[in-house]
Motif scaffolding. Structure first.
Motif, PDB file in Angstrom:
ATOM      1  N   LYS A  10       0.836  -1.181   0.000  1.00  0.00           N
ATOM      2  CA  LYS A  10       0.000   0.000   0.000  1.00  0.00           C
ATOM      3  C   LYS A  10       0.884   1.247   0.000  1.00  0.00           C
ATOM      4  O   LYS A  10       1.835   1.365   0.752  1.00  0.00           O
ATOM      5  N   ASP A  11       0.529   2.231  -0.869  1.00  0.00           N
ATOM      6  CA  ASP A  11       1.355   3.424  -0.994  1.00  0.00           C
ATOM      7  C   ASP A  11       0.791   4.626  -0.246  1.00  0.00           C
ATOM      8  O   ASP A  11       1.448   5.643  -0.104  1.00  0.00           O
ATOM      9  N   ASN A  12      -0.461   4.533   0.216  1.00  0.00           N
ATOM     10  CA  ASN A  12      -1.117   5.696   0.801  1.00  0.00           C
ATOM     11  C   ASN A  12      -1.046   5.698   2.328  1.00  0.00           C
ATOM     12  O   ASN A  12      -1.930   6.198   2.997  1.00  0.00           O
ATOM     13  N   VAL A  13       0.015   5.130   2.874  1.00  0.00           N
ATOM     14  CA  VAL A  13       0.166   5.094   4.321  1.00  0.00           C
ATOM     15  C   VAL A  13       0.742   6.422   4.797  1.00  0.00           C
ATOM     16  O   VAL A  13       1.746   6.900   4.282  1.00  0.00           O
ATOM     17  N   ALA A  14       0.080   7.053   5.760  1.00  0.00           N
ATOM     18  CA  ALA A  14       0.528   8.353   6.260  1.00  0.00           C
ATOM     19  C   ALA A  14       1.879   8.219   6.949  1.00  0.00           C
ATOM     20  O   ALA A  14       2.124   7.266   7.682  1.00  0.00           O
ATOM     21  N   GLU A  15       2.749   9.201   6.699  1.00  0.00           N
ATOM     22  CA  GLU A  15       4.060   9.175   7.336  1.00  0.00           C
ATOM     23  C   GLU A  15       3.914   9.433   8.833  1.00  0.00           C
ATOM     24  O   GLU A  15       3.175  10.317   9.258  1.00  0.00           O
ATOM     25  N   GLU A  16       4.625   8.653   9.597  1.00  0.00           N
ATOM     26  CA  GLU A  16       4.624   8.838  11.036  1.00  0.00           C
ATOM     27  C   GLU A  16       6.049   9.112  11.500  1.00  0.00           C
ATOM     28  O   GLU A  16       7.011   8.624  10.911  1.00  0.00           O
ATOM     29  N   HIS A  17       6.162   9.881  12.573  1.00  0.00           N
ATOM     30  CA  HIS A  17       7.466  10.242  13.107  1.00  0.00           C
ATOM     31  C   HIS A  17       7.756   9.412  14.343  1.00  0.00           C
ATOM     32  O   HIS A  17       6.945   9.345  15.269  1.00  0.00           O
ATOM     33  N   LEU A  58       8.443   2.970   6.963  1.00  0.00           N
ATOM     34  CA  LEU A  58       7.237   3.782   7.061  1.00  0.00           C
ATOM     35  C   LEU A  58       7.394   4.974   8.000  1.00  0.00           C
ATOM     36  O   LEU A  58       6.546   5.865   8.007  1.00  0.00           O
ATOM     37  N   PHE A  59       8.448   4.975   8.804  1.00  0.00           N
ATOM     38  CA  PHE A  59       8.599   5.993   9.839  1.00  0.00           C
ATOM     39  C   PHE A  59       9.784   6.901   9.540  1.00  0.00           C
ATOM     40  O   PHE A  59      10.837   6.439   9.100  1.00  0.00           O
ATOM     41  N   PRO A  97      10.758   5.569  23.682  1.00  0.00           N
ATOM     42  CA  PRO A  97      10.359   5.943  22.324  1.00  0.00           C
ATOM     43  C   PRO A  97       8.900   6.377  22.230  1.00  0.00           C
ATOM     44  O   PRO A  97       8.074   6.001  23.060  1.00  0.00           O
ATOM     45  N   ALA A  98       8.628   7.179  21.185  1.00  0.00           N
ATOM     46  CA  ALA A  98       7.270   7.635  20.944  1.00  0.00           C
ATOM     47  C   ALA A  98       7.052   7.789  19.449  1.00  0.00           C
ATOM     48  O   ALA A  98       7.990   8.079  18.695  1.00  0.00           O
ATOM     49  N   VAL A  99       5.816   7.593  19.031  1.00  0.00           N
ATOM     50  CA  VAL A  99       5.428   7.723  17.621  1.00  0.00           C
ATOM     51  C   VAL A  99       4.244   8.665  17.535  1.00  0.00           C
ATOM     52  O   VAL A  99       3.308   8.579  18.340  1.00  0.00           O
ATOM     53  N   VAL A 100       4.291   9.568  16.570  1.00  0.00           N
ATOM     54  CA  VAL A 100       3.153  10.469  16.355  1.00  0.00           C
ATOM     55  C   VAL A 100       2.987  10.678  14.851  1.00  0.00           C
ATOM     56  O   VAL A 100       3.967  10.739  14.110  1.00  0.00           O
ATOM     57  N   VAL A 101       1.731  10.729  14.419  1.00  0.00           N
ATOM     58  CA  VAL A 101       1.466  11.054  13.020  1.00  0.00           C
ATOM     59  C   VAL A 101       1.801  12.518  12.820  1.00  0.00           C
ATOM     60  O   VAL A 101       1.505  13.362  13.664  1.00  0.00           O
ATOM     61  N   LYS A 102       2.439  12.849  11.709  1.00  0.00           N
ATOM     62  CA  LYS A 102       2.885  14.216  11.463  1.00  0.00           C
ATOM     63  C   LYS A 102       1.730  15.199  11.626  1.00  0.00           C
ATOM     64  O   LYS A 102       0.640  14.996  11.086  1.00  0.00           O
ATOM     65  N   ASP A 149      -0.214  15.707  13.987  1.00  0.00           N
ATOM     66  CA  ASP A 149      -1.404  15.162  14.628  1.00  0.00           C
ATOM     67  C   ASP A 149      -1.262  15.277  16.135  1.00  0.00           C
ATOM     68  O   ASP A 149      -0.202  15.650  16.652  1.00  0.00           O
ATOM     69  N   LYS A 150      -2.323  14.935  16.861  1.00  0.00           N
ATOM     70  CA  LYS A 150      -2.329  15.035  18.315  1.00  0.00           C
ATOM     71  C   LYS A 150      -2.430  13.670  18.973  1.00  0.00           C
ATOM     72  O   LYS A 150      -2.746  13.582  20.152  1.00  0.00           O
ATOM     73  N   PHE A 151      -2.182  12.603  18.219  1.00  0.00           N
ATOM     74  CA  PHE A 151      -2.279  11.240  18.731  1.00  0.00           C
ATOM     75  C   PHE A 151      -0.866  10.680  18.847  1.00  0.00           C
ATOM     76  O   PHE A 151      -0.158  10.537  17.848  1.00  0.00           O
ATOM     77  N   CYS A 152      -0.453  10.368  20.064  1.00  0.00           N
ATOM     78  CA  CYS A 152       0.907   9.894  20.330  1.00  0.00           C
ATOM     79  C   CYS A 152       0.857   8.502  20.931  1.00  0.00           C
ATOM     80  O   CYS A 152      -0.015   8.198  21.750  1.00  0.00           O
ATOM     81  N   ARG A 153       1.805   7.672  20.543  1.00  0.00           N
ATOM     82  CA  ARG A 153       1.998   6.362  21.162  1.00  0.00           C
ATOM     83  C   ARG A 153       3.371   6.369  21.822  1.00  0.00           C
ATOM     84  O   ARG A 153       4.353   6.713  21.171  1.00  0.00           O
ATOM     85  N   ALA A 154       3.419   6.001  23.090  1.00  0.00           N
ATOM     86  CA  ALA A 154       4.679   6.117  23.821  1.00  0.00           C
ATOM     87  C   ALA A 154       4.945   4.868  24.641  1.00  0.00           C
ATOM     88  O   ALA A 154       4.027   4.174  25.077  1.00  0.00           O
ATOM     89  N   GLY A 155       6.241   4.595  24.875  1.00  0.00           N
ATOM     90  CA  GLY A 155       6.639   3.408  25.619  1.00  0.00           C
ATOM     91  C   GLY A 155       7.070   2.305  24.681  1.00  0.00           C
ATOM     92  O   GLY A 155       6.530   2.152  23.576  1.00  0.00           O
ATOM     93  N   LEU A 156       8.037   1.517  25.093  1.00  0.00           N
ATOM     94  CA  LEU A 156       8.645   0.534  24.197  1.00  0.00           C
ATOM     95  C   LEU A 156       7.636  -0.455  23.626  1.00  0.00           C
ATOM     96  O   LEU A 156       7.538  -0.622  22.411  1.00  0.00           O
ATOM     97  N   SER A 157       6.869  -1.129  24.484  1.00  0.00           N
ATOM     98  CA  SER A 157       5.963  -2.171  23.992  1.00  0.00           C
ATOM     99  C   SER A 157       4.908  -1.606  23.049  1.00  0.00           C
ATOM    100  O   SER A 157       4.611  -2.188  22.006  1.00  0.00           O
ATOM    101  N   VAL A 158       4.319  -0.481  23.422  1.00  0.00           N
ATOM    102  CA  VAL A 158       3.284   0.140  22.582  1.00  0.00           C
ATOM    103  C   VAL A 158       3.864   0.509  21.222  1.00  0.00           C
ATOM    104  O   VAL A 158       3.247   0.250  20.174  1.00  0.00           O
ATOM    105  N   VAL A 159       5.061   1.103  21.204  1.00  0.00           N
ATOM    106  CA  VAL A 159       5.677   1.519  19.945  1.00  0.00           C
ATOM    107  C   VAL A 159       6.048   0.313  19.086  1.00  0.00           C
ATOM    108  O   VAL A 159       5.790   0.295  17.871  1.00  0.00           O
TER     109      VAL A 159
END
Length: 626
Positions: free
Chosen positions: A2-9, A41-42, A86-91, A93-103
């Motif tokens: 899939k090519d339309n996956v939003a870039e995440e940081h 993807l990131f 570590p943490a991941v957030v969509v560029k 955006d206001k939705f963050c995922r944090a912590g090793l297992s979650v990421v």
């Protein structure tokens, strides 16, 4: 693909490089998983923890084709600044995922979504996709993999020679766990196959390798065929094919054998038979420990199971390739034979604090002796008068997305949820002032946080929840309302370290109530908390019960647990007298918590929600720092 996956940081901490790893080890683990999954993807950012780190120094330390960027802590998105990396957030955006297992779990899921042919990557999440899903605060296994082992190895590597002679207790604990019997789904069938092979004196059959098997695995399996049924099953799973059936139908005496008489299964990988993300978390850590131990000339005879696991993980397709990308020179360890018993460090002496603390939690008897003991010392459940018992939101005038009914619950339950929210919102309204940051801990689908963000546009609201789907539903409701004063963090509570003014939680389960209170005390924030699931309260690494000095002087841990168990006896279908005792036990458990907070210079009230029929768990704390 899939090519339309939003870039995440993806934001990773960077303190230093040591040999072939980047520290903290959580960063090395994250980069190793990206390499294993071949995931691009990131956009990856390294966040230096010190001042003297240059671009060239960092980028040269990374192998493989990952492009990394440096960013200072103050340049992080606001929502990420409140989190431990570590943490991941969509560029943007206001939705963050944090912590090793979650990421790590998110990286795996996004990799599969982008390329559904990578079924082997999705298998890393284990049975029902639950590997490392439980919070480290309540799961000893998640805590060992996510926190204890990485920290133990980091300390081992930085300790002076005289302080790193002994094997760290957490490494010995992992060795012990690798020796425990394996429990897997449908293990009865596999254990009967093992019994049949034992009776026949047969060796496990070599798995039939299909075209999808890598040349690396084909060569490995044919050169070193699996030596047990467990290995055969494990390698079949890696090939995404069915586990091997018994060559012949089970004999009648095998079918009649009681489950309790069947042979136990041996560990192949960290969680049992199957290769999971837990193995990928542990590998960079154990690798660094083994390399350091080898350089110091340490004898690994105490760790035969870890050594066997380390060799076996290298046989998994893709592991050596990922290690090469990350400049990890994996060791070729010899087969170890355990030393005589008297020469081994007794791993059973590894302090298991939880086991020791909870060993007397199995008890018989009711709460009356404990309640009487407290009464004789002048302690009874105390409830403060409700400050605004008739206060209510005008739910009919609010948009539907604000109402808890949007959370797909029955009409009766939605009404009770509205009544619960009336109590919490009323209390927060009295405490809040313009510009305050309010954190909704254990937010679930956002029933509390969304109402607060909508009703108090001059305040900022953060929702923290470990369950991804619940938080996504909350964000969808927020987007429908067009709220711009709300953020979302998917993380265990321990990974949130931001400052705030008011903490709120509706029905924080068991120990989670104490965790929320601890966060509020540390931030000197006011709190409004409704506890739940008293029966799940037990001593943990961080919390010991009773909580307050007054209760500790009178009750033992066992006696306090009696109160907790009976505090759950408040369901409407129970006899009135039993519900009354349950309510009194709730009040006593929460009085202990309130007094513990008051020891930190807080003023705390324990209040019953109005109406009390809104929930069997209708207690509420309101705490204000002095």
């Amino acid at each position: 693909m899939k090519d339309n996956v939003a870039e995440e940081h993806l934001y990773l901490a960077f303190s230093h490089q040591y040999r072939d790893s980047i520290f903290p080890l959580h960063t090395s683990i994250s980069l190793f998983l990206l390499s294993y999954c071949d995931c691009k993807l990131f956009k990856v950012f390294l966040v230096p923890t010190g001042e003297d780190v240059g671009d060239q120094c960092v980028t040269k330390s990374l192998a493989g084709d990952l492009e990394v960027h440096l960013i200072s802590r103050c340049q992080l998105p606001v929502v990420v600044q409140s989190c431990t990396l570590p943490a991941v957030v969509v560029k943007d955006d206001k939705f963050c995922r944090a912590g090793l297992s979650v990421v790590l779990r998110h990286i795996i899921q996004k990799t599969f979504e982008a390329d559904p042919s990578k079924k082997d990557v999705l298998e890393l999440l284990g049975f029902k996709k639950t590997c490392l899903k439980a919070c480290a605060e309540v799961s000893q296994w998640t805590r060992l993999c996510e926190i204890s082992i990485p920290l133990a190895v980091e300390r081992f590597l930085t300790a002076s020679p005289e302080h790193c002679q002994a094997i760290p207790p957490d490494i010995l604990l992992l060795e012990r766990k690798l020796g425990e019997p394996v429990r897997v789904h449908n293990d009865d069938k596999i254990r009967r196959q093992k019994l049949q092979q034992q009776k026949a004196g047969a060796k496990a059959a070599v798995p039939v390798l299909g075209e999808e098997a890598s040349e690396e695995l084909k060569a490995e399996v044919h050169e070193h065929p699996p030596s047990s049924l467990e290995l055969n099953v494990a390698f079949s799973k890696l090939l995404a094919q069915e586990a091997p059936e018994a060559i012949n139908r089970e004999a009648p005496h095998i079918r009649r054998t009681k489950t309790s008489d069947l042979p136990l299964l041996d560990h192949v990988f960290a969680e049992g038979l199957y290769f999971t993300v837990a193995d990928l978390v542990l590998l960079p850590c154990i690798h660094q420990f083994l390399v350091s131990s080898k350089k110091q000339g340490k004898n690994l005879v105490n760790l035969p199971l870890i050594s066997s696991w380390y060799r076996r993980v290298q046989e998994v397709p893709g592991v050596k390739k990922a290690a090469g990308k990350c400049n990890m020179e994996l060791l070729q360890l010899p087969e170890l034979v355990s030393a005589p018993e008297e020469q081994l460090q007794d791993s059973t002496s590894v302090p298991d604090e939880l086991d020791e603390d909870n060993e007397d939690s199995h008890f018989i008897g009711g709460p009356r002796p404990t309640m009487t003991k407290l009464m004789e010392n002048g302690i009874e459940a105390k409830f403060s008068p409700h400050p605004c018992p008739s206060w209510t939101l005008d739910w009919t005038s609010l948009p539907s997305a604000v109402s808890p009914g949007e959370g797909k619950m029955s009409r009766d339950r939605a009404l009770r949820k509205q009544q619960q929210l009336n109590n919490l919102v009323a209390a927060v309204t009295k405490l809040a002032k313009s510009g305050d940051l309010i954190v909704d801990f254990c937010s679930g689908g956002g029933h509390v946080g969304i109402v607060l963000a909508y009703m108090m546009p001059s305040c900022q609201v953060i929702l923290i929840e470990n369950k991804e789907l619940s938080l996504i539903r909350a964000k969808d409701r927020s987007d429908e309302l067009g709220l711009n004063n709300i953020w979302f963090i998917q993380a265990n509570l321990d990974y949130f370290n931001g400052s705030f003014n008011i903490g709120v939680a509706l029905h924080a389960c068991g120990v989670a109530t104490d965790m929320v209170m601890e966060h509020c005390l540390r931030a000197r924030a006011a709190f409004v908390i409704s506890p739940c699931c008293y029966g799940f309260i037990q001593n943990t690494v961080k919390f010991k019960y009773p909580r307050s000095h007054q209760f500790k002087e009178i009750l033992s841990y066992k006696e306090h647990m009696i109160l907790c168990r009976f505090a759950d006896q408040t369901a409407v279908q129970l006899p009135p007298e039993r519900r009354l005792i349950g309510k009194q036990c709730m009040g006593l458990v929460d009085l202990d918590r309130a007094w513990a907070a008051e020891e930190h210079n807080y003023s705390v009230q324990v209040i019953s929600m109005e109406p009390e029929s809104c929930s069997p768990k209708n207690n509420m704390f309101v705490g204000i720092p002095a």
